[in-house]
Design a protein around this motif. Structure first.
Motif, PDB file in Angstrom:
ATOM      1  N   SER A  75       0.829  -1.210   0.000  1.00 49.00           N
ATOM      2  CA  SER A  75       0.000   0.000   0.000  1.00 49.00           C
ATOM      3  C   SER A  75       0.858   1.253   0.000  1.00 49.00           C
ATOM      4  CB  SER A  75      -0.897   0.019   1.252  1.00 49.00           C
ATOM      5  OG  SER A  75      -1.735  -1.106   1.290  1.00 49.00           O
ATOM      6  N   LEU A  76       0.355   2.265  -0.658  1.00 50.53           N
ATOM      7  CA  LEU A  76       0.979   3.597  -0.664  1.00 50.53           C
ATOM      8  C   LEU A  76       0.017   4.556   0.014  1.00 50.53           C
ATOM      9  CD1 LEU A  76       3.358   5.388  -1.736  1.00 50.53           C
ATOM     10  CD2 LEU A  76       1.897   5.871  -3.710  1.00 50.53           C
ATOM     11  N   ILE A  77       0.532   5.291   0.992  1.00 52.45           N
ATOM     12  CA  ILE A  77      -0.304   6.204   1.772  1.00 52.45           C
ATOM     13  C   ILE A  77       0.214   7.624   1.626  1.00 52.45           C
ATOM     14  CG2 ILE A  77      -1.170   6.758   4.074  1.00 52.45           C
ATOM     15  CD1 ILE A  77       0.181   3.429   3.992  1.00 52.45           C
ATOM     16  N   LEU A  78      -0.710   8.524   1.344  1.00 55.83           N
ATOM     17  CA  LEU A  78      -0.400   9.941   1.321  1.00 55.83           C
ATOM     18  C   LEU A  78      -1.147  10.565   2.495  1.00 55.83           C
ATOM     19  CD1 LEU A  78      -0.311   8.830  -1.725  1.00 55.83           C
ATOM     20  CD2 LEU A  78      -0.552  11.236  -2.374  1.00 55.83           C
ATOM     21  N   ASP A  79      -0.417  11.019   3.479  1.00 57.34           N
ATOM     22  CA  ASP A  79      -1.029  11.694   4.611  1.00 57.34           C
ATOM     23  C   ASP A  79      -1.141  13.172   4.272  1.00 57.34           C
ATOM     24  OD1 ASP A  79       0.989   9.599   6.629  1.00 57.34           O
ATOM     25  OD2 ASP A  79      -1.183   9.435   6.357  1.00 57.34           O
ATOM     26  N   SER A  80      -2.343  13.667   4.224  1.00 51.17           N
ATOM     27  CA  SER A  80      -2.572  15.075   3.896  1.00 51.17           C
ATOM     28  C   SER A  80      -2.071  15.396   2.488  1.00 51.17           C
ATOM     29  CB  SER A  80      -1.897  15.986   4.926  1.00 51.17           C
ATOM     30  OG  SER A  80      -2.266  17.326   4.704  1.00 51.17           O
ATOM     31  N   ALA A  81      -2.824  14.921   1.507  1.00 45.29           N
ATOM     32  CA  ALA A  81      -2.421  15.045   0.104  1.00 45.29           C
ATOM     33  C   ALA A  81      -2.239  16.505  -0.322  1.00 45.29           C
ATOM     34  CB  ALA A  81      -3.459  14.364  -0.781  1.00 45.29           C
ATOM     35  N   LYS A  82      -1.290  16.678  -1.222  1.00 43.36           N
ATOM     36  CA  LYS A  82      -0.998  17.997  -1.756  1.00 43.36           C
ATOM     37  C   LYS A  82      -1.292  18.007  -3.250  1.00 43.36           C
ATOM     38  CE  LYS A  82       2.683  18.524   1.665  1.00 43.36           C
ATOM     39  NZ  LYS A  82       2.143  17.345   2.375  1.00 43.36           N
ATOM     40  N   THR A  83      -1.524  19.206  -3.794  1.00 46.81           N
ATOM     41  CA  THR A  83      -1.855  19.286  -5.216  1.00 46.81           C
ATOM     42  C   THR A  83      -0.710  18.795  -6.098  1.00 46.81           C
ATOM     43  OG1 THR A  83      -1.178  21.606  -5.227  1.00 46.81           O
ATOM     44  CG2 THR A  83      -3.514  21.161  -4.894  1.00 46.81           C
ATOM     45  N   ASN A  84       0.543  18.951  -5.632  1.00 41.09           N
ATOM     46  CA  ASN A  84       1.669  18.488  -6.457  1.00 41.09           C
ATOM     47  C   ASN A  84       1.848  16.975  -6.410  1.00 41.09           C
ATOM     48  OD1 ASN A  84       2.815  18.129  -3.948  1.00 41.09           O
ATOM     49  ND2 ASN A  84       4.440  19.638  -4.207  1.00 41.09           N
ATOM     50  N   GLN A  85       0.966  16.281  -5.707  1.00 42.49           N
ATOM     51  CA  GLN A  85       0.962  14.826  -5.737  1.00 42.49           C
ATOM     52  C   GLN A  85      -0.033  14.284  -6.766  1.00 42.49           C
ATOM     53  OE1 GLN A  85       0.522  14.380  -1.383  1.00 42.49           O
ATOM     54  NE2 GLN A  85       2.517  13.323  -1.402  1.00 42.49           N
ATOM     55  N   THR A  86      -0.656  15.181  -7.490  1.00 44.76           N
ATOM     56  CA  THR A  86      -1.461  14.767  -8.638  1.00 44.76           C
ATOM     57  C   THR A  86      -0.543  14.095  -9.649  1.00 44.76           C
ATOM     58  OG1 THR A  86      -3.130  16.497  -8.383  1.00 44.76           O
ATOM     59  CG2 THR A  86      -2.798  15.619 -10.602  1.00 44.76           C
ATOM     60  N   SER A  87      -0.865  12.861  -9.999  1.00 46.71           N
ATOM     61  CA  SER A  87       0.021  12.086 -10.860  1.00 46.71           C
ATOM     62  C   SER A  87      -0.645  10.749 -11.181  1.00 46.71           C
ATOM     63  CB  SER A  87       1.355  11.842 -10.144  1.00 46.71           C
ATOM     64  OG  SER A  87       2.300  11.249 -11.012  1.00 46.71           O
ATOM     65  N   VAL A  88       0.041   9.959 -11.982  1.00 46.17           N
ATOM     66  CA  VAL A  88      -0.353   8.564 -12.180  1.00 46.17           C
ATOM     67  C   VAL A  88       0.621   7.706 -11.385  1.00 46.17           C
ATOM     68  CG1 VAL A  88      -0.751   6.713 -13.820  1.00 46.17           C
ATOM     69  CG2 VAL A  88      -1.242   9.081 -14.479  1.00 46.17           C
ATOM     70  N   TYR A  89       0.069   6.849 -10.559  1.00 45.87           N
ATOM     71  CA  TYR A  89       0.884   6.004  -9.684  1.00 45.87           C
ATOM     72  C   TYR A  89       0.843   4.565 -10.184  1.00 45.87           C
ATOM     73  CZ  TYR A  89       1.134   9.963  -6.556  1.00 45.87           C
ATOM     74  OH  TYR A  89       1.387  11.205  -6.034  1.00 45.87           O
ATOM     75  N   PHE A  90       2.033   3.993 -10.305  1.00 43.24           N
ATOM     76  CA  PHE A  90       2.139   2.600 -10.746  1.00 43.24           C
ATOM     77  C   PHE A  90       2.754   1.755  -9.646  1.00 43.24           C
ATOM     78  CE2 PHE A  90       0.843   2.619 -15.083  1.00 43.24           C
ATOM     79  CZ  PHE A  90       1.110   3.892 -15.557  1.00 43.24           C
ATOM     80  N   CYS A  91       2.144   0.620  -9.432  1.00 41.11           N
ATOM     81  CA  CYS A  91       2.697  -0.412  -8.576  1.00 41.11           C
ATOM     82  C   CYS A  91       3.327  -1.464  -9.469  1.00 41.11           C
ATOM     83  CB  CYS A  91       1.580  -1.022  -7.725  1.00 41.11           C
ATOM     84  SG  CYS A  91       2.107  -2.401  -6.688  1.00 41.11           S
ATOM     85  N   ALA A  92       4.392  -2.092  -8.973  1.00 37.80           N
ATOM     86  CA  ALA A  92       5.064  -3.125  -9.755  1.00 37.80           C
ATOM     87  C   ALA A  92       5.630  -4.174  -8.821  1.00 37.80           C
ATOM     88  CB  ALA A  92       6.176  -2.501 -10.605  1.00 37.80           C
TER      89      ALA A  92
END
Lengths: 112, 112
Positions: A75-92
């Protein structure tokens, strides 16, 4: 059926909210990864996990944390998301030692 | 950065032409991965070439690796429209585990 599954595929969150991205694999791979992909920047490594509870920072870990309590789940957790974390996230995932890395289909996260 | 600045960002060619994409890297690696990413999907491995291999072929694809100059290339013979994708090279920075670091990628467009 060799597969890396990511949930959800699309997510919109408000700035300051917590975000949980989940990833599963059915190949018994020891190593799992989280990358983010932004236009023109390729894939940037956020965290790598070598097995259960054995996680290591990648190149851009700031603002993220991870959890791996079962080999097949990361799992990937973002505590208190920020606008610059807008992205496409890939797990591998992969076996160790230079083996093929299998990717999920990605999660498109928008933080507004 | 792990990558040289001469890695080309975008190419457009006609169907039937041959094309070569280059990748240079700064940190020694024992393996170079070449991945292809179709729009809206995660990357998928197309060729993996190790330091004891100077050349590797797979169908119309040919990869080379020159460890002395720390460079690799991917060639596609007689490109088809379905070869349109983004192609990434990636190096594995760990000999014991997999720590895959991606280049910025080359966007290839094959037009009829």
């Amino acid at each position: 059926d060799m597969k890396v599954t990511q949930m959800p595929r699309y997510l919109i969150k408000r700035m300051g909210e917590n975000v949980l991205l989940e990833c599963g694999q059915d190949m018994s791979h020891e190593t799992m990864y989280w990358y983010r992909q932004d236009p023109g920047l390729g894939l940037q490594l956020i965290y790598i996990s070598y097995d259960v509870d054995s996680n290591s920072e990648g190149d851009i870990p700031k603002g993220y944390r991870v959890s791996r309590k079962k080999r097949e789940h990361f799992s990937l957790i973002l505590d208190s998301a920020k606008t610059n974390q807008t992205s496409v996230y890939f797990c591998a995932s992969s076996f160790p030692g230079g083996a093929e890395v299998f990717f999920g289909k990605g999660t498109r996260l928008t933080v507004v | 950065s792990q990558w040289g600045e001469e890695n080309l960002q975008a190419l457009s060619i006609q169907e039937g032409e041959d094309v070569t994409m280059n990748c240079s890297y700064k940190t020694y690696t024992t393996v170079v991965h070449w991945y292809r990413q179709d729009s809206g999907r995660g990357p998928a491995l197309i060729i993996l070439i190790r330091s004891n291999e100077r050349e590797k072929r797979s169908g119309r694809l040919r990869a080379t690796l020159d460890t002395s100059s720390q460079s690799s290339s991917l060639s596609i013979t007689a490109a088809q429209c379905e070869d349109t994708a983004v192609y990434f090279c990636a190096t594995d920075l760990s000999s014991s585990f997999s720590k895959l670091v991606f280049g910025q990628g080359t966007s290839l467009s094959v037009v009829p």
